[in-house]
Design a protein around this motif. Sequence first.
Motif, mmCIF file in Angstrom:
data_model
loop_
_atom_site.group_PDB
_atom_site.id
_atom_site.type_symbol
_atom_site.label_atom_id
_atom_site.label_comp_id
_atom_site.label_asym_id
_atom_site.label_seq_id
_atom_site.Cartn_x
_atom_site.Cartn_y
_atom_site.Cartn_z
ATOM 1 N N HIS A 1 0.828 -1.210 0.000
ATOM 2 C CA HIS A 1 0.000 0.000 0.000
ATOM 3 C C HIS A 1 0.854 1.249 0.000
ATOM 4 O O HIS A 1 2.032 1.212 0.332
ATOM 5 N N GLU B 1 -3.849 3.402 1.763
ATOM 6 C CA GLU B 1 -4.234 3.381 3.179
ATOM 7 C C GLU B 1 -4.420 4.830 3.626
ATOM 8 O O GLU B 1 -3.448 5.597 3.645
ATOM 9 N N HIS C 1 3.714 7.110 3.775
ATOM 10 C CA HIS C 1 4.672 6.002 3.642
ATOM 11 C C HIS C 1 4.280 5.074 2.504
ATOM 12 O O HIS C 1 3.168 5.138 1.990
ATOM 13 N N GLU D 1 7.542 1.036 5.132
ATOM 14 C CA GLU D 1 6.995 -0.040 5.970
ATOM 15 C C GLU D 1 7.255 -1.364 5.256
ATOM 16 O O GLU D 1 7.135 -1.453 4.023
#
Length: 134
Positions: free
Chosen positions: A7, A54, A79, A130
């Motif tokens: 994502h 997200e 991110h 991430e």
Amino acid sequence: MIGRLNHVAIAVSDIEAATAVYRDTLGAEVSAKEAQPDHGVSTVFINLPNTKIELLEPLGENSPIAKFLEKNPSGGIHHVCYEVDDIKAARDKLVADGARVLGDGEPKIGAHGKPVLFLHPKDFLGTLTELEEA
Ligand SMILES: C[C@@H](C(=O)O)C(=O)SCCNC(=O)CCNC(=O)[C@H](O)C(C)(C)COP(=O)(O)OP(=O)(O)OC[C@H]1O[C@@H](n2cnc3c(N)ncnc32)[C@H](O)[C@@H]1OP(=O)(O)O
Ligand SMILES: [Co+2]
């Protein structure tokens, strides 16, 4: 080492308004809002054919996205999240290469029920990164 893009996260101050932009203006399929108390955020996932967006809204007093939103009051890309097969092996390799893992260095369970870790944005081209175990 990294695999699929899981994502791209966008931080916002009003997740209902942000969800409406994706659902109504952009015509995307959106999930329900979910609190992620272990991460200090609430999330909505926008399901696209090849990846997800997200949406993140601060949750609680010490949200890790609070300062980012002070600096970017209209929201912004926060991110990117890449899938890895073995998150602890990936972490150990990255730490050996000098990258900084955020928090206590141990994976936490993320929004998809899988282990996740965050890598310092200054070590990855100014982009908070991430990793999620696929
Ligand atoms: C639910 C879960 C999931 O998907 O499963 C999630 O995603 S949870 C998503 C929310 N959780 C997280 O983000 C956890 C990891 N994040 C953190 O630990 C934190 O947000 C940090 C990345 C350490 C930033 O913390 P904070 O904003 O308090 O620190 P700071 O203002 O001193 O920032 C240090 C430097 O990094 C920069 N910086 C901060 N956030 C950034 C970001 N998102 N992207 C790029 N750069 C960023 C700042 O501008 C500053 O640069 P200058 O010094 O040049 O001004
Ligand atoms: Co994320």
